[in-house]
Motif scaffolding. Structure first.
Motif, PDB file in Angstrom:
ATOM      1  N   SER A  46      22.330  31.340  28.056  1.00  0.00           N
ATOM      2  CA  SER A  46      22.301  32.788  27.883  1.00  0.00           C
ATOM      3  C   SER A  46      22.286  33.056  26.389  1.00  0.00           C
ATOM      4  N   ASP A  47      21.792  34.196  26.027  1.00  0.00           N
ATOM      5  CA  ASP A  47      21.691  34.562  24.624  1.00  0.00           C
ATOM      6  C   ASP A  47      23.085  34.621  24.010  1.00  0.00           C
ATOM      7  N   PRO A  48      23.308  33.958  22.868  1.00  0.00           N
ATOM      8  CA  PRO A  48      24.643  33.935  22.271  1.00  0.00           C
ATOM      9  C   PRO A  48      25.131  35.313  21.830  1.00  0.00           C
ATOM     10  N   ARG A  49      24.207  36.239  21.634  1.00  0.00           N
ATOM     11  CA  ARG A  49      24.599  37.599  21.254  1.00  0.00           C
ATOM     12  C   ARG A  49      24.714  38.512  22.470  1.00  0.00           C
ATOM     13  N   GLY A  50      24.388  37.969  23.650  1.00  0.00           N
ATOM     14  CA  GLY A  50      24.406  38.782  24.857  1.00  0.00           C
ATOM     15  C   GLY A  50      23.190  39.681  24.984  1.00  0.00           C
ATOM     16  N   TRP A  51      22.161  39.401  24.205  1.00  0.00           N
ATOM     17  CA  TRP A  51      20.963  40.223  24.204  1.00  0.00           C
ATOM     18  C   TRP A  51      20.008  39.779  25.306  1.00  0.00           C
ATOM     19  N   ARG A  52      19.026  40.605  25.538  1.00  0.00           N
ATOM     20  CA  ARG A  52      18.040  40.390  26.601  1.00  0.00           C
ATOM     21  C   ARG A  52      17.244  39.103  26.387  1.00  0.00           C
ATOM     22  N   SER A  53      16.946  38.440  27.492  1.00  0.00           N
ATOM     23  CA  SER A  53      16.015  37.318  27.534  1.00  0.00           C
ATOM     24  C   SER A  53      14.929  37.683  28.533  1.00  0.00           C
ATOM     25  N   LEU A  54      13.844  36.961  28.506  1.00  0.00           N
ATOM     26  CA  LEU A  54      12.784  37.152  29.504  1.00  0.00           C
ATOM     27  C   LEU A  54      12.619  35.856  30.286  1.00  0.00           C
ATOM     28  N   ASP A  55      12.735  35.960  31.582  1.00  0.00           N
ATOM     29  CA  ASP A  55      12.520  34.818  32.459  1.00  0.00           C
ATOM     30  C   ASP A  55      11.754  35.312  33.677  1.00  0.00           C
ATOM     31  N   PRO A  56      10.417  35.280  33.626  1.00  0.00           N
ATOM     32  CA  PRO A  56       9.630  35.820  34.728  1.00  0.00           C
ATOM     33  C   PRO A  56       9.804  35.073  36.047  1.00  0.00           C
ATOM     34  N   ASP A  57      10.417  33.892  36.016  1.00  0.00           N
ATOM     35  CA  ASP A  57      10.603  33.109  37.235  1.00  0.00           C
ATOM     36  C   ASP A  57      12.035  33.133  37.763  1.00  0.00           C
ATOM     37  N   ALA A  58      12.885  33.930  37.175  1.00  0.00           N
ATOM     38  CA  ALA A  58      14.321  33.903  37.504  1.00  0.00           C
ATOM     39  C   ALA A  58      14.600  34.048  38.998  1.00  0.00           C
ATOM     40  N   ASP A  59      13.877  34.905  39.688  1.00  0.00           N
ATOM     41  CA  ASP A  59      14.143  35.148  41.110  1.00  0.00           C
ATOM     42  C   ASP A  59      13.111  34.527  42.037  1.00  0.00           C
ATOM     43  N   GLU A  60      12.315  33.626  41.518  1.00  0.00           N
ATOM     44  CA  GLU A  60      11.251  33.016  42.316  1.00  0.00           C
ATOM     45  C   GLU A  60      11.776  31.812  43.107  1.00  0.00           C
ATOM     46  N   ASP A  61      11.158  31.576  44.259  1.00  0.00           N
ATOM     47  CA  ASP A  61      11.548  30.442  45.107  1.00  0.00           C
ATOM     48  C   ASP A  61      11.425  29.118  44.369  1.00  0.00           C
ATOM     49  N   GLU A  62      10.367  28.983  43.572  1.00  0.00           N
ATOM     50  CA  GLU A  62      10.158  27.726  42.844  1.00  0.00           C
ATOM     51  C   GLU A  62      11.354  27.406  41.944  1.00  0.00           C
ATOM     52  N   ARG A  63      11.924  28.432  41.317  1.00  0.00           N
ATOM     53  CA  ARG A  63      13.067  28.213  40.423  1.00  0.00           C
ATOM     54  C   ARG A  63      14.313  27.864  41.234  1.00  0.00           C
ATOM     55  N   ARG A  64      14.463  28.487  42.393  1.00  0.00           N
ATOM     56  CA  ARG A  64      15.618  28.152  43.233  1.00  0.00           C
ATOM     57  C   ARG A  64      15.540  26.700  43.694  1.00  0.00           C
ATOM     58  N   ASP A  65      14.317  26.239  43.970  1.00  0.00           N
ATOM     59  CA  ASP A  65      14.127  24.851  44.407  1.00  0.00           C
ATOM     60  C   ASP A  65      14.251  23.855  43.252  1.00  0.00           C
ATOM     61  N   ASP A  66      13.845  24.275  42.058  1.00  0.00           N
ATOM     62  CA  ASP A  66      13.881  23.403  40.889  1.00  0.00           C
ATOM     63  C   ASP A  66      14.184  24.242  39.653  1.00  0.00           C
ATOM     64  N   PRO A  67      15.400  24.182  39.118  1.00  0.00           N
ATOM     65  CA  PRO A  67      15.777  25.002  37.965  1.00  0.00           C
ATOM     66  C   PRO A  67      14.900  24.799  36.735  1.00  0.00           C
ATOM     67  N   LEU A  68      14.170  23.710  36.665  1.00  0.00           N
ATOM     68  CA  LEU A  68      13.302  23.445  35.525  1.00  0.00           C
ATOM     69  C   LEU A  68      11.995  24.239  35.585  1.00  0.00           C
ATOM     70  N   PHE A  69      11.615  24.714  36.764  1.00  0.00           N
ATOM     71  CA  PHE A  69      10.345  25.424  36.935  1.00  0.00           C
ATOM     72  C   PHE A  69      10.265  26.622  35.993  1.00  0.00           C
ATOM     73  N   PRO A  70       9.128  26.840  35.320  1.00  0.00           N
ATOM     74  CA  PRO A  70       7.817  26.221  35.440  1.00  0.00           C
ATOM     75  C   PRO A  70       7.599  25.013  34.528  1.00  0.00           C
ATOM     76  N   PHE A  71       8.627  24.650  33.759  1.00  0.00           N
ATOM     77  CA  PHE A  71       8.469  23.472  32.902  1.00  0.00           C
ATOM     78  C   PHE A  71       8.392  22.219  33.759  1.00  0.00           C
ATOM     79  N   ALA A  72       7.629  21.246  33.294  1.00  0.00           N
ATOM     80  CA  ALA A  72       7.452  20.001  34.040  1.00  0.00           C
ATOM     81  C   ALA A  72       8.613  19.042  33.813  1.00  0.00           C
ATOM     82  N   GLU A  73       9.148  19.039  32.608  1.00  0.00           N
ATOM     83  CA  GLU A  73      10.253  18.150  32.260  1.00  0.00           C
ATOM     84  C   GLU A  73      10.943  18.708  31.029  1.00  0.00           C
ATOM     85  N   ALA A  74      12.118  18.173  30.760  1.00  0.00           N
ATOM     86  CA  ALA A  74      12.862  18.544  29.558  1.00  0.00           C
ATOM     87  C   ALA A  74      13.438  17.276  28.945  1.00  0.00           C
ATOM     88  N   PRO A  75      13.530  17.218  27.632  1.00  0.00           N
ATOM     89  CA  PRO A  75      14.048  16.012  27.003  1.00  0.00           C
ATOM     90  C   PRO A  75      15.549  15.845  27.253  1.00  0.00           C
TER      91      PRO A  75
END
Length: 190
Positions: A46-75
């Motif tokens: 979450s934003d350290p200042r409590g300010w707005r972020s944009l996450d167009p996939d926040a409520d999508e099924d794909e994100r619920r199934d895989d928190p990394l979605f839409p990214f393929a991988e993370a280091p």
């Protein structure tokens, strides 16, 4: 320039109202900032200042199934960090504003944006507000290819990226300083 407040920041993020773009800022907690970027990719921040972020996939099924979605991988390992580091290039601050604006244009090409000439001042105002959060000393990285030392992304359409997502094409900007890490990432699901 307008003072950067939570309200001004939220207004600035309207730059991305017509594009599939995520914007997240996190407190830098690791010397190896890629680990902070990975937390953004996994949606664990979450934003350290409590300010707005944009996450167009926040409520999508794909994100619920895989928190990394839409990214393929993370280091997550030192080897991953080395690999991710090779996928971006440092961008000079003089070129960052045009990329920040471009990430708000569907298709990432100003020549195809019918109202760009009319909308440019307002888009640049918002981009300037976003960048005012990242003072001098911030380093910027992108997975976008460019041809000159100081690219102008209005003049140089994005033709090459090293995708981070499950889609065949995405483009983004990572801002890193001692206090915060931010990612502005455009996705093209077509």
């Amino acid at each position: 320039m307008t003072e950067l407040t939570a309200k001004a920041w939220a207004d600035a993020l309207e730059l991305y109202q017509y594009s599939y773009t995520s914007v997240s800022v996190v407190r830098r907690e690791h010397e190896e900032w890629w680990l902070d970027a990975a937390a953004i990719m996994r949606g664990q921040t979450s934003d350290p200042r409590g300010w707005r972020s944009l996450d167009p996939d926040a409520d999508e099924d794909e994100r619920r199934d895989d928190p990394l979605f839409p990214f393929a991988e993370a280091p997550t390992t030192p080897e991953d960090v080395v690999r991710f580091r090779q996928r971006v290039t440092e961008l000079p601050r003089s070129s960052v504003q045009s990329l920040v604006v471009l990430l708000g244009i569907p298709g990432l090409e100003v020549a195809k944006a019918a109202d760009f000439g009319r909308d440019r001042p307002e888009m640049e105002r918002r981009a300037g507000l976003i960048l005012s959060r990242f003072l001098h000393g911030t380093r910027f990285y992108s997975n976008v290819g460019w041809k000159t030392d100081n690219p102008d992304f209005y003049e140089q359409p994005v033709r090459q990226t090293d995708p981070f997502s499950r889609y065949g094409w995405d483009a983004g900007l990572i801002a890193v300083n001692d206090a915060e890490v931010a990612m502005i990432w455009y996705f093209d699901p077509t």
